[in-house]
Design a protein around this motif. Sequence first.
Motif, short mmCIF file in Angstrom:
data_model
loop_
_atom_site.label_atom_id
_atom_site.label_comp_id
_atom_site.label_asym_id
_atom_site.label_seq_id
_atom_site.Cartn_x
_atom_site.Cartn_y
_atom_site.Cartn_z
N ARG A 559 82.41 -11.71 31.64
CA ARG A 559 81.14 -12.33 32.01
C ARG A 559 80.66 -11.71 33.31
N GLU A 564 77.39 -12.70 28.79
CA GLU A 564 78.79 -12.75 28.39
C GLU A 564 79.10 -11.62 27.40
N TYR A 587 74.20 -8.88 29.29
CA TYR A 587 75.44 -8.17 29.63
C TYR A 587 75.37 -6.72 29.15
#
Length: 615
Positions: A559, A564, A587
């Motif tokens: 994360r 994430e 991400y």
Amino acid sequence: MRTSIATVCLSGTLDQKLVAAHEAGFDGVEIFEPDLVASPESPEAIRARAEQLGLSLDLYQPFRDFEGVGPELLAQNLRRAAAKFALMNRLGIETLLLCSNVATARSGDEQLAAAQLRQLGDVAERFGVRVAYEALAWGRFVDSFEAAARIVRLADHPRIGLCLDSFHILSKGHNPEAIETISADKIFFVQMADAPLLSMDVLSWSRHHRLFPGEGGFDLGTFMGHLVRTGYDGPISLEIFNDTFRQADPLATAVDARRSLRWLEHETAASLGAAAGGGAARMCTAGLPAVEPPADINYVELRTGELHELRRLLGQLGFRSHGGHRTKPVELWSQGGVRIVLGAPDSEQMRPTVAGIGLSVSDPATALRRARDLFAPDVPREEGTGEEPLVGVRAPDGSEVFFGAAGASTPAWVSEFGAPEHGDPQMVERIDHVNLAQPWQHFDAAVLFFRSVLDLRTEASIEVAAPVGLVRSQVLHSDNGILRIALNLVPSGASADAILPQHLAFATSDALALARAARDRGFRPLDIPANYYDDIEARYQLEPALLDELRELNVMYDRDETGEFLHFYTHPIGTVFLEVVERRGGYAGYGALNAPVRLAAQYQHRHAVRRGALT
């Protein structure tokens, strides 16, 4: 742009170095004195050999520890210089590289240094040669190009000028903009080198870690823009001290070096175009053909002797077989937007397991022309009647990159295989990234190849701890994020235990659901130790239900401030393994903190298989 390369960059004998420079397309070479001293050929024979190969001999180097000395040592230095000037006459070389004094200087008085260089110029006048004075970054008193330029101006001798070296300037953090204050007729020679951005003493950095332009972190395009605006139009030469290059095949290194200068020429043209006005520019710099980022990854070709195991693994992950090609000994598997071409190893080519990447591009002909401009060799490909033409080039490690036309949702070549089998709903959507383990002698060349040929952007390199040593990883990506390539450096002197498998990462919207569906088909993921899940529980305070599911399915987690990352791995099949990733939010990383755990798990699995504990 006139190109040159120092013989110190290449392995082999002096003659082998000259031949490699010629075959790679260089205009000239610098003769490194130890190469001449070790050669059985006379200076006249070396001169004739260079002329036969069409190479100019541009520089003789190095001459050390001259200025800032007392009268007695100065007299010895002038006698030593006269002997070298006579040798240069025999070689037909007009310019000597003089490095700033690092060992014998007693004074940093610039007036004294200038007066002594003026005397050296008088000796050079007798032999009809020139002296290019270079400030070494570790010079005792003179360690900046601006100080060297002041001394040359004070010497005020037509035979005394400057050598500018990008490493000595940029490694010390000097602003290259001041180059534009130097008169072009006082810049006698220019040496270019890139380097990784390291924090270490500059001498060790220089002696062991220089790289060809485009392989490191220096802004050499801007550096060259300042140089060209002075009006300099002499040779642009490479002087690279690097432990890897001294062990690698000289022709392969020379081709990589020539590619780096073609890329640098392109970057220079871009720098000059972005700046207001061209100043007194006389050097001709041409850009490369512009290419759009790939629209998608058309296919990835895997070559392995474990075809049966890989077929089973792809089936467990939900891929469907199209069967064999109608004329070639390969087969096709697909799911979502991912197409995998499988084949047995080609012993003649000795290609890696990830043997080829097919890219859908807006203009394949332009992409191929750019690759050829960068000295990438074409890949010959036989085409049967009615088969879609694909054009491609070979990367330094022997893998191939092919270009196909973008636009169609399904490429025309897919019809050359059979129809796909029916199967469960497709959960893999696209290829997220391709990880290419590189032998030690190809890593830096691979960075330059993908950066220049495919116009990819480099991310900061990292080092990951593995049971077999530190693994260096370098990620490159296209501007649109479609193509992500991670290059991993196999530790030098690697034993069989240190061979890093290559891998493909598939993107999905639900990694947990895909992992569960694959398990129901008999899939066994790479086992992740319980200690890992205890660690991420402490680090991230995950919901107990999510943590339990990650642990149950051997799914890893990361994360950052934007989102994430969930991902799981297969066991290695020969020298390849597969990964499934789910990116949530923004991400954009690769789970770097998880890499040491994954590498250790693969190592332990491999040893368990060898002991017979696993099948």
